[in-house]
Design an enzyme around this catalytic site. Structure first.
Site, PDB file in Angstrom:
ATOM      1  N   GLU A  42      45.557  40.874  30.025  1.00 43.62           N
ATOM      2  CA  GLU A  42      45.396  42.255  29.498  1.00 43.62           C
ATOM      3  C   GLU A  42      44.018  42.646  29.597  1.00 43.62           C
ATOM      4  O   GLU A  42      43.101  42.177  29.296  1.00 43.62           O
ATOM      5  CB  GLU A  42      45.833  42.457  27.902  1.00 43.62           C
ATOM      6  CG  GLU A  42      45.987  43.875  27.737  1.00 43.62           C
ATOM      7  CD  GLU A  42      46.047  44.118  25.980  1.00 43.62           C
ATOM      8  OE1 GLU A  42      45.732  45.275  25.963  1.00 43.62           O
ATOM      9  OE2 GLU A  42      46.158  42.981  25.384  1.00 43.62           O
ATOM     10  N   ASP A  71      36.942  43.082  39.646  1.00 42.89           N
ATOM     11  CA  ASP A  71      37.412  44.288  38.708  1.00 42.89           C
ATOM     12  C   ASP A  71      36.761  45.462  39.540  1.00 42.89           C
ATOM     13  O   ASP A  71      35.566  45.509  39.734  1.00 42.89           O
ATOM     14  CB  ASP A  71      37.164  44.349  37.353  1.00 42.89           C
ATOM     15  CG  ASP A  71      38.035  45.358  36.901  1.00 42.89           C
ATOM     16  OD1 ASP A  71      39.373  45.148  36.815  1.00 42.89           O
ATOM     17  OD2 ASP A  71      37.605  46.640  36.336  1.00 42.89           O
TER      18      ASP A  71
HETATM   19  P1  ITT Z   1      43.872  42.149  39.925  1.00 35.56           P
HETATM   20  O1  ITT Z   1      43.524  42.618  38.516  1.00 35.56           O
HETATM   21  O2  ITT Z   1      45.056  41.145  39.668  1.00 35.56           O
HETATM   22  O3  ITT Z   1      42.692  41.889  40.332  1.00 35.56           O
HETATM   23  P2  ITT Z   1      44.481  44.804  40.362  1.00 35.56           P
HETATM   24  O4  ITT Z   1      44.805  45.662  41.633  1.00 35.56           O
HETATM   25  O5  ITT Z   1      45.014  45.196  39.053  1.00 35.56           O
HETATM   26  O6  ITT Z   1      44.468  43.457  40.666  1.00 35.56           O
HETATM   27  P3  ITT Z   1      41.732  46.180  39.412  1.00 35.56           P
HETATM   28  O7  ITT Z   1      42.244  45.947  38.165  1.00 35.56           O
HETATM   29  O8  ITT Z   1      40.417  45.580  39.742  1.00 35.56           O
HETATM   30  O9  ITT Z   1      42.767  45.335  40.372  1.00 35.56           O
HETATM   31  O10 ITT Z   1      42.004  47.781  40.140  1.00 35.56           O
HETATM   32  C1  ITT Z   1      41.607  47.921  41.288  1.00 35.56           C
HETATM   33  C2  ITT Z   1      42.149  49.034  41.883  1.00 35.56           C
HETATM   34  O11 ITT Z   1      41.246  49.861  42.482  1.00 35.56           O
HETATM   35  C3  ITT Z   1      43.011  48.522  42.838  1.00 35.56           C
HETATM   36  O12 ITT Z   1      44.241  48.476  42.573  1.00 35.56           O
HETATM   37  C4  ITT Z   1      42.921  49.480  44.013  1.00 35.56           C
HETATM   38  O13 ITT Z   1      43.554  50.832  43.497  1.00 35.56           O
HETATM   39  C5  ITT Z   1      41.484  50.331  43.694  1.00 35.56           C
HETATM   40  N1  ITT Z   1      40.638  49.580  44.647  1.00 35.56           N
HETATM   41  C6  ITT Z   1      39.777  48.452  44.512  1.00 35.56           C
HETATM   42  N2  ITT Z   1      39.153  48.268  45.754  1.00 35.56           N
HETATM   43  C7  ITT Z   1      39.686  48.747  46.620  1.00 35.56           C
HETATM   44  C8  ITT Z   1      39.528  48.907  48.014  1.00 35.56           C
HETATM   45  O14 ITT Z   1      38.649  48.071  48.581  1.00 35.56           O
HETATM   46  N3  ITT Z   1      40.081  49.798  48.739  1.00 35.56           N
HETATM   47  C9  ITT Z   1      40.986  50.537  47.891  1.00 35.56           C
HETATM   48  N4  ITT Z   1      41.285  50.555  46.811  1.00 35.56           N
HETATM   49  C10 ITT Z   1      40.617  49.888  46.024  1.00 35.56           C
END
Ligand code: ITT
Length: 198
Positions: A42, A71
């Site tokens: 979470e 993150d």
């Molecule tokens: P994990 O927590 O399992 O790593 P997640 O996708 O839930 O995966 P985050 O909570 O860190 O990861 O959310 C980051 C979001 O921000 C990701 O899902 C994308 O929508 C956006 N994001 C981050 N880096 C990006 C990138 O390099 N290019 C495009 N979108 C990105």
């Protein structure tokens, strides 16, 4: 120092980038899945660093390897920094990025170039086998485009326009994106910290 890193993410787009960026570290980089770790985490922190540490600590409890987590998020100035730490959850985790991206474009309808500023932010956390915790942060500045463009990358890449390249991050090659991205920058700083520890 342990030669194995488990990367605590369920995001396949991140995994590809992370494995390429960490390749020259000379360590084996495993996904949680490859390490046989299946846990639900979470993410209830209020900053990228807090959330990255929450993920890294949860996985570190399951392995002796070095654990790293990412993150990240997209901050749009005109929207007061939204979606920010809620980037993955914006409009619901299961909503497609075609819908999310077009919705953000609509929210910026009529907004001129100079007010379309945005940035991708990435915090990387590492938990070392001795319990030491490290965090680094990387940022890349850009503008929100007027339409989606490009097929590379993932998430919000098709609407994140880099004026100095004249392209979105979804129009960059993987190598180009990793060289300038928030994730590339944060991971380079983390590599320096790991190398300093042998
Ligand atoms: P994990 O927590 O399992 O790593 P997640 O996708 O839930 O995966 P985050 O909570 O860190 O990861 O959310 C980051 C979001 O921000 C990701 O899902 C994308 O929508 C956006 N994001 C981050 N880096 C990006 C990138 O390099 N290019 C495009 N979108 C990105």
């Amino acid at each position: 120092m342990q030669r194995k890193i488990v990367f605590a993410t369920g995001n396949a787009g991140k995994v590809k980038e992370v494995q390429a960026i960490l390749a020259d570290l000379g360590m084996e980089v495993l996904t949680m899945k490859e390490a046989g770790i299946k846990i639900d985490i979470e993410e209830n922190g209020s900053t990228y660093e807090e959330n990255a540490l929450i993920k890294a600590r949860a996985v570190a409890a399951c392995t002796d390897a070095i654990v790293m987590a990412d993150d990240s998020g997209l901050e749009i100035d005109y929207l007061g920094g939204e979606p920010g730490v809620f980037s993955a959850r914006y409009m619901g985790e299961d909503t497609s990025y075609r819908i999310k991206n077009n919705h953000l474009i609509q929210r910026l309808a009529g907004v001129p170039d100079e007010k379309r500023t945005a940035r991708f932010v990435c915090a990387i956390a590492a938990v070392l086998p001795n319990g030491e915790e490290l965090t680094t942060r990387g940022i890349v500045e850009g503008l929100i485009g007027y339409e989606e463009a490009g097929e590379n990358g993932f998430g919000y890449d098709p609407i994140f326009y880099l004026p100095e390249f004249g392209r979105t991050t979804a129009q960059l090659s993987a190598e180009e994106k990793n060289q300038i991205s928030h994730r590339g920058r944060a991971l380079e700083l983390m590599k320096e910290q790991l190398r300093a520890r042998g």
